[in-house]
Design an enzyme around this catalytic site. Structure first.
Site, PDB file in Angstrom:
ATOM      1  N   SER A 293      23.498 110.041 -23.973  1.00 14.19           N
ATOM      2  CA  SER A 293      24.416 110.161 -25.098  1.00 14.19           C
ATOM      3  C   SER A 293      23.623 110.211 -26.402  1.00 14.19           C
ATOM      4  O   SER A 293      22.721 111.020 -26.539  1.00 14.19           O
ATOM      5  CB  SER A 293      25.422 108.996 -25.055  1.00 14.19           C
ATOM      6  OG  SER A 293      26.553 109.318 -25.809  1.00 14.19           O
ATOM      7  N   HIS A 427      31.170 108.674 -18.618  1.00 15.54           N
ATOM      8  CA  HIS A 427      30.059 108.982 -19.519  1.00 15.54           C
ATOM      9  C   HIS A 427      28.867 108.066 -19.233  1.00 15.54           C
ATOM     10  O   HIS A 427      29.003 106.836 -19.247  1.00 15.54           O
ATOM     11  CB  HIS A 427      30.543 108.784 -20.959  1.00 15.54           C
ATOM     12  CG  HIS A 427      29.570 109.217 -21.997  1.00 15.54           C
ATOM     13  ND1 HIS A 427      28.744 110.312 -21.860  1.00 15.54           N
ATOM     14  CD2 HIS A 427      29.300 108.702 -23.230  1.00 15.54           C
ATOM     15  CE1 HIS A 427      28.011 110.439 -22.962  1.00 15.54           C
ATOM     16  NE2 HIS A 427      28.325 109.478 -23.799  1.00 15.54           N
TER      17      HIS A 427
END
Ligand SMILES: *[C@@H]1O[C@H](CO)[C@@H](O)[C@H](O)[C@H]1NC(C)=O
Ligand SMILES: *[C@@H]1O[C@H](CO)[C@@H](O)[C@H](O)[C@H]1NC(C)=O
Ligand SMILES: *[C@@H]1O[C@H](CO)[C@@H](O)[C@H](O)[C@H]1NC(C)=O
Ligand SMILES: *[C@@H]1O[C@H](CO)[C@@H](O)[C@H](O)[C@H]1NC(C)=O
Ligand SMILES: *[C@@H]1O[C@H](CO)[C@@H](O)[C@H](O)[C@H]1NC(C)=O
Length: 480
Positions: A293, A427
């Site tokens: 990320s 995620h």
């Protein structure tokens, strides 16, 4: 304004994976049959049946048993130098000069005035529009791209500080590397944990993965892992984090580095001291970097700007990482709620304050992130993306890496650039289906094994946004 988007995981209710068409794109590249290999091209290794000689002026250098390539032979002191080893070193300014310096005629301005291209900028033209025809041309073009990305987007990237000292201690399989960096007045100390494999290290030391905030990928046995506290180096809580963190204690809170360049600076200092700390027993020719990320954006930057990184593995880096600003805007304008350049400069301090001057006129940027990724070539890069997380801009990462891939193709090493894009997980979670491609890159480039790294696939789940390569990539790929 949407803060802390990194932690927002959109439910994948709209995603009918059961009906999604899985399209596996396998790029098969014909091996070139030149008698002599050019700059960066492979020239040897177990299983290699291509050219074993390099063109005049280049030397075939063995990277491992399975991969040799042609690089510029230089006898000048400009090439990377390694200070004499000592276990608690106090060295002045270790060198981190890139392996190949551009020709003196190579102009590397930080801006290109009047640039206007709504499609992705051509990797194979210089700033002045003349074509990039050879691998040595690419060396200059790469230097131009580097200057432009710092100039427009990433800010200043300082070299080594005046003094750099380190201490290393180990207890069992846990090592602690404490680094003190000082300029005239201020000094900072940052400490990282290295987790070593058990057993006997290979000759040359352990391969190492530098993992931003610890990383979130499975690491094969035989590789040490250094957990890098990049948020400690440059804070990234929100837009008020500008100028905060250890880096800014050393260079001043007004330093024009962004969090990205501050993080890269820290990675480079870690490698500097590992080169001069034999007690740590790290093979500094075999260093990989990863992060997920926001930290994946940082890992990609580190791979691009630190040439001593041997393998770059950004995970779900999204916008500001392995996506292109122009493509993310197109995705947003096509109805997907994604992280765009205009959003990102208000969300956090990852990029320079200067970048905000350009985010509303992306056509004026003489680069995009396909060129950031291309800076890593010929060194290997594999990036992972997650189509369940819409704001990561799944079309943008696929299109951007497709564009970057042309540079690896031109250099004759497409297998050094992998891309894997799936859904079906949260995620930064790691689906086991991706482990074989990851292991292939680790095995070949860190562990010296003879494996294929043709790893390229997408599930094509772009939330109804259509990808038309010819709208964005209007160049033809040369063969260097
Ligand atoms: C290396 O891999 C190539 C391609 O799979 C194969 O042809 C070759 O035999 C391998 N070499 C060794 C020594 O295993
Ligand atoms: C950029 O090019 C587009 C299309 O050619 C044109 O409409 C626009 O006015 C140009 N922008 C600038 C700032 O020159
Ligand atoms: C690609 O697009 C740029 C910008 O619009 C333009 O200047 C260039 O001529 C185009 N190249 C080709 C081959 O169409
Ligand atoms: C940083 O910049 C601000 C605004 O220009 C200025 O007031 C301040 O004195 C500067 N701080 C340092 C440490 O230079
Ligand atoms: C892709 O874009 C080109 C140029 O804009 C256009 O000619 C072509 O029809 C498009 N293809 C598809 C499948 O939309």
């Amino acid at each position: 304004m949407r803060f802390k988007r990194e932690f927002w995981i959109k439910a994948s209710t709209a995603m009918k994976l059961s009906t999604a068409i899985q399209v596996i794109l396998t790029f098969i590249f014909a091996q070139s049959v030149h008698a002599q290999a050019g700059l960066w091209a492979q020239c040897g290794g177990i299983g290699w049946s291509g050219p074993t000689a390099c063109v005049a002026g280049l030397e075939c250098v063995v990277e491992n048993d399975y991969f040799s390539h042609c690089i510029v032979v230089t006898t000048s002191s400009a090439s990377s130098s390694v200070a004499p080893p000592s276990s608690s070193s106090s060295a002045s300014a270790p060198s981190s000069t890139p392996p190949s310096s551009p020709a003196s005629a190579c102009l590397t301005p930080s801006t290109v005035s009047g640039f206007n291209n709504s499609a992705l900028p051509n990797p194979f033209t210089f700033n002045d529009g003349t074509p990039v025809l050879t691998a040595s041309d690419w060396t200059c073009r790469r230097a131009q791209i580097s200057a432009l990305i710092l100039g427009y987007e990433a800010g200043t990237l300082p070299g080594p500080p005046q003094t750099l000292t380190s201490t290393f201690t180990q207890s069992g399989t846990t090592g602690t590397l404490a680094i003190t960096a000082a300029n005239d007045g201020p000094s900072i100390t940052f400490s990282q944990t290295i987790t070593f494999p058990s057993g006997t290290a290979p000759a040359g030391g352990w391969p190492l993965l530098i993992a931003f905030e610890g990383g979130s990928i499975p690491v094969p046995s035989g590789i040490a892992v250094l957990s890098y506290s990049n948020s400690n180096m440059a804070q990234q809580n929100d837009a008020t984090s500008r100028g905060l963190g250890l880096f800014y204690n050393l260079y001043g809170s007004n330093a024009t580095a962004s969090a990205m360049t501050a993080w890269v600076w820290g990675v480079s200092r870690i490698i500097d001291v590992l080169e001069t700390t034999p007690a740590a027993n790290i093979n500094t020719q075999k260093i990989a970097v990863t992060g997920c990320s926001r930290d994946g954006k940082g890992a990609l930057m580190a791979g691009a700007f630190e040439p001593r990184i041997a393998l770059t593995i950004p995970q779900e880096s999204g916008s500001g990482g392995d996506t292109c600003w122009r493509l993310s805007l197109y995705e947003q304008n096509s109805g997907s709620d994604v992280q765009t350049a205009t959003e990102i400069v208000g969300e956090n301090v990852w990029f320079s304050t200067n970048f905000a001057n350009y985010v509303n006129d992306l056509s004026s940027l003489p680069f995009d992130h396909h060129l950031l990724a291309a800076m890593i070539a010929p060194r290997p890069l594999i990036s992972y993306e997650n189509t369940d997380v819409v704001w990561l801009s799944p079309l943008s990462s696929f299109g951007c890496m497709t564009a970057a891939h042309t540079v690896f193709q031109a250099l004759g090493i497409p297998e050094n650039h992998g891309f894997e894009q799936v859904g079906g997980h949260a995620h930064c979670a790691w689906p086991a289906s991706l482990t074989p491609s990851l292991n292939a890159f680790f095995d070949k480039f860190l562990l010296g094994q003879n494996v294929s790294t043709d790893e390229w696939s997408t599930n094509n789940v772009f939330n109804g946004v259509s990808w038309n390569a010819s709208d964005w990539i209007n160049w033809t790929t040369p063969t260097f």
